[in-house]
Enzyme design. Structure first.
Site, PDB file in Angstrom:
ATOM      1  N   ASP A  12       0.847  -1.208   0.000  1.00  0.00           N
ATOM      2  CA  ASP A  12       0.000   0.000   0.000  1.00  0.00           C
ATOM      3  C   ASP A  12       0.877   1.251   0.000  1.00  0.00           C
ATOM      4  OD1 ASP A  12      -2.476   1.335   0.020  1.00  0.00           O
ATOM      5  OD2 ASP A  12      -2.546   1.414   2.203  1.00  0.00           O
ATOM      6  N   ARG A  57     -10.504  10.238 -12.267  1.00  0.00           N
ATOM      7  CA  ARG A  57      -9.947  10.284 -10.901  1.00  0.00           C
ATOM      8  C   ARG A  57      -9.286   8.968 -10.500  1.00  0.00           C
ATOM      9  NH1 ARG A  57     -14.462  10.908  -7.018  1.00  0.00           N
ATOM     10  NH2 ARG A  57     -12.759  10.939  -5.530  1.00  0.00           N
ATOM     11  N   LYS A  58      -9.409   7.938 -11.345  1.00  0.00           N
ATOM     12  CA  LYS A  58      -8.915   6.600 -10.955  1.00  0.00           C
ATOM     13  C   LYS A  58      -7.509   6.343 -11.485  1.00  0.00           C
ATOM     14  CE  LYS A  58     -13.605   4.831 -11.574  1.00  0.00           C
ATOM     15  NZ  LYS A  58     -14.436   3.916 -12.379  1.00  0.00           N
TER      16      LYS A  58
HETATM   17  C1  LIG Z   1      11.407  13.520  -1.401  1.00  0.00           C
HETATM   18  C2  LIG Z   1      10.468  12.756  -0.513  1.00  0.00           C
HETATM   19  C3  LIG Z   1       9.366  12.263  -1.230  1.00  0.00           C
HETATM   20  C4  LIG Z   1       8.321  11.715  -0.370  1.00  0.00           C
HETATM   21  C5  LIG Z   1       7.205  11.338  -1.203  1.00  0.00           C
HETATM   22  C6  LIG Z   1       5.994  11.259  -0.474  1.00  0.00           C
HETATM   23  C7  LIG Z   1       4.898  11.352  -1.428  1.00  0.00           C
HETATM   24  C8  LIG Z   1       3.932  10.352  -1.097  1.00  0.00           C
HETATM   25  C9  LIG Z   1       3.177  10.754   0.103  1.00  0.00           C
HETATM   26  C10 LIG Z   1       2.453   9.891   0.687  1.00  0.00           C
HETATM   27  C11 LIG Z   1       2.242   8.570   0.131  1.00  0.00           C
HETATM   28  C12 LIG Z   1       1.681   7.715   1.132  1.00  0.00           C
HETATM   29  C13 LIG Z   1       1.018   6.641   0.447  1.00  0.00           C
HETATM   30  C14 LIG Z   1       0.128   6.032   1.385  1.00  0.00           C
HETATM   31  C15 LIG Z   1      -0.945   5.367   0.646  1.00  0.00           C
HETATM   32  C16 LIG Z   1      -1.901   4.801   1.564  1.00  0.00           C
HETATM   33  C17 LIG Z   1      -3.218   5.450   1.346  1.00  0.00           C
HETATM   34  C18 LIG Z   1      -4.238   4.848   2.181  1.00  0.00           C
HETATM   35  O1  LIG Z   1      -4.093   3.787   2.695  1.00  0.00           O
HETATM   36  S1  LIG Z   1      -5.652   5.716   2.348  1.00  0.00           S
HETATM   37  C19 LIG Z   1      -6.519   4.867   3.656  1.00  0.00           C
HETATM   38  C20 LIG Z   1      -7.313   3.723   3.180  1.00  0.00           C
HETATM   39  N1  LIG Z   1      -8.334   4.166   2.290  1.00  0.00           N
HETATM   40  C21 LIG Z   1      -9.487   4.698   2.763  1.00  0.00           C
HETATM   41  O2  LIG Z   1      -9.725   4.853   3.935  1.00  0.00           O
HETATM   42  C22 LIG Z   1     -10.478   5.105   1.699  1.00  0.00           C
HETATM   43  C23 LIG Z   1     -11.898   5.086   2.207  1.00  0.00           C
HETATM   44  N2  LIG Z   1     -12.771   5.355   1.095  1.00  0.00           N
HETATM   45  C24 LIG Z   1     -13.092   6.617   0.725  1.00  0.00           C
HETATM   46  O3  LIG Z   1     -12.708   7.590   1.372  1.00  0.00           O
HETATM   47  C25 LIG Z   1     -13.901   6.754  -0.524  1.00  0.00           C
HETATM   48  O4  LIG Z   1     -14.576   5.567  -0.801  1.00  0.00           O
HETATM   49  C26 LIG Z   1     -13.014   7.103  -1.757  1.00  0.00           C
HETATM   50  C27 LIG Z   1     -12.295   8.457  -1.563  1.00  0.00           C
HETATM   51  C28 LIG Z   1     -11.949   6.029  -2.047  1.00  0.00           C
HETATM   52  C29 LIG Z   1     -13.916   7.230  -2.980  1.00  0.00           C
HETATM   53  O5  LIG Z   1     -15.044   7.984  -2.619  1.00  0.00           O
HETATM   54  P1  LIG Z   1     -15.580   9.162  -3.539  1.00  0.00           P
HETATM   55  O6  LIG Z   1     -16.878   9.605  -2.950  1.00  0.00           O
HETATM   56  O7  LIG Z   1     -14.501  10.198  -3.735  1.00  0.00           O
HETATM   57  O8  LIG Z   1     -15.787   8.503  -4.962  1.00  0.00           O
HETATM   58  P2  LIG Z   1     -16.984   7.502  -5.437  1.00  0.00           P
HETATM   59  O9  LIG Z   1     -18.033   8.356  -6.058  1.00  0.00           O
HETATM   60  O10 LIG Z   1     -17.366   6.544  -4.370  1.00  0.00           O
HETATM   61  O11 LIG Z   1     -16.239   6.671  -6.570  1.00  0.00           O
HETATM   62  C30 LIG Z   1     -15.694   7.308  -7.715  1.00  0.00           C
HETATM   63  C31 LIG Z   1     -15.494   6.255  -8.763  1.00  0.00           C
HETATM   64  O12 LIG Z   1     -14.595   5.234  -8.274  1.00  0.00           O
HETATM   65  C32 LIG Z   1     -15.273   3.946  -8.206  1.00  0.00           C
HETATM   66  N3  LIG Z   1     -14.889   3.265  -6.993  1.00  0.00           N
HETATM   67  C33 LIG Z   1     -14.869   3.736  -5.735  1.00  0.00           C
HETATM   68  N4  LIG Z   1     -14.433   2.822  -4.882  1.00  0.00           N
HETATM   69  C34 LIG Z   1     -14.168   1.734  -5.619  1.00  0.00           C
HETATM   70  C35 LIG Z   1     -13.675   0.443  -5.297  1.00  0.00           C
HETATM   71  N5  LIG Z   1     -13.362   0.109  -4.038  1.00  0.00           N
HETATM   72  N6  LIG Z   1     -13.511  -0.438  -6.283  1.00  0.00           N
HETATM   73  C36 LIG Z   1     -13.817  -0.125  -7.576  1.00  0.00           C
HETATM   74  N7  LIG Z   1     -14.278   1.094  -7.941  1.00  0.00           N
HETATM   75  C37 LIG Z   1     -14.455   1.996  -6.972  1.00  0.00           C
HETATM   76  C38 LIG Z   1     -16.774   4.295  -8.188  1.00  0.00           C
HETATM   77  O13 LIG Z   1     -17.533   3.218  -8.697  1.00  0.00           O
HETATM   78  C39 LIG Z   1     -16.810   5.499  -9.102  1.00  0.00           C
HETATM   79  O14 LIG Z   1     -16.682   5.053 -10.420  1.00  0.00           O
HETATM   80  P3  LIG Z   1     -17.416   5.812 -11.647  1.00  0.00           P
HETATM   81  O15 LIG Z   1     -16.969   7.260 -11.593  1.00  0.00           O
HETATM   82  O16 LIG Z   1     -18.885   5.662 -11.377  1.00  0.00           O
HETATM   83  O17 LIG Z   1     -16.932   5.090 -12.878  1.00  0.00           O
END
Ligand SMILES: CCCCCCCC/C=C\CCCCCCCC(=O)SCCNC(=O)CCNC(=O)[C@H](O)C(C)(C)COP(=O)(O)OP(=O)(O)OC[C@H]1O[C@@H](n2cnc3c(N)ncnc32)[C@H](O)[C@@H]1OP(=O)(O)O
Length: 92
Positions: A12, A57-58
């Protein structure tokens, strides 16, 4: 043997960082991991993350965990990250 949840955390983090570099702020929407072979405790592994496709957005990322020489496949993953705005993080 490494725990599945610890392996998932590595995957992740790597795929999430990759998606962040490609797409900006994202959240993990789906993380699908196939565990093929156990990872011996203390071993060093290679994580290879690849962009599969971007659609609006995906961001779809795949990731393989292998032995460092690539000969043993430990896990295969497909992950979906969704671009988010700051207001989403604040519960808006
Ligand atoms: C020099 C130094 C450099 C350093 C670099 C650093 C840079 C990097 C920095 C940092 C990196 C760290 C990396 C860490 C990464 C870890 C991230 C995590 O673990 S996050 C925690 C776990 N995840 C949650 O808790 C999400 C909980 N869920 C939500 O909040 C929502 O469900 C969310 C945001 C994911 C989506 O919600 P909506 O309301 O924005 O969107 P909707 O309308 O539901 O979906 C949009 C489209 O996506 C599809 N969709 C949504 N969920 C889906 C699913 N599970 N599977 C398939 N499709 C899905 C839907 O069917 C829809 O598709 P259609 O537009 O109709 O085609």
């Amino acid at each position: 043997m490494s725990m599945g949840g610890a392996i998932a955390t590595m995957i992740d983090t790597v795929t999430g960082t990759h998606a962040t570099f490609l797409s900006g702020p994202v959240m993990t929407a789906n993380l699908n991991i196939n565990y093929r072979r156990p990872i011996p405790l203390g071993s060093t592994v290679l994580l290879e993350s690849s962009l599969e496709k971007k659609e609006g957005r995906k961001t779809f990322i795949t990731c393989r965990v292998t032995s460092t020489d690539g000969s043993k496949l430990h896990t295969e993953t497909s992950a979906l990250f969704l671009s988010i705005t700051a207001s989403h993080l604040l519960g808006g």
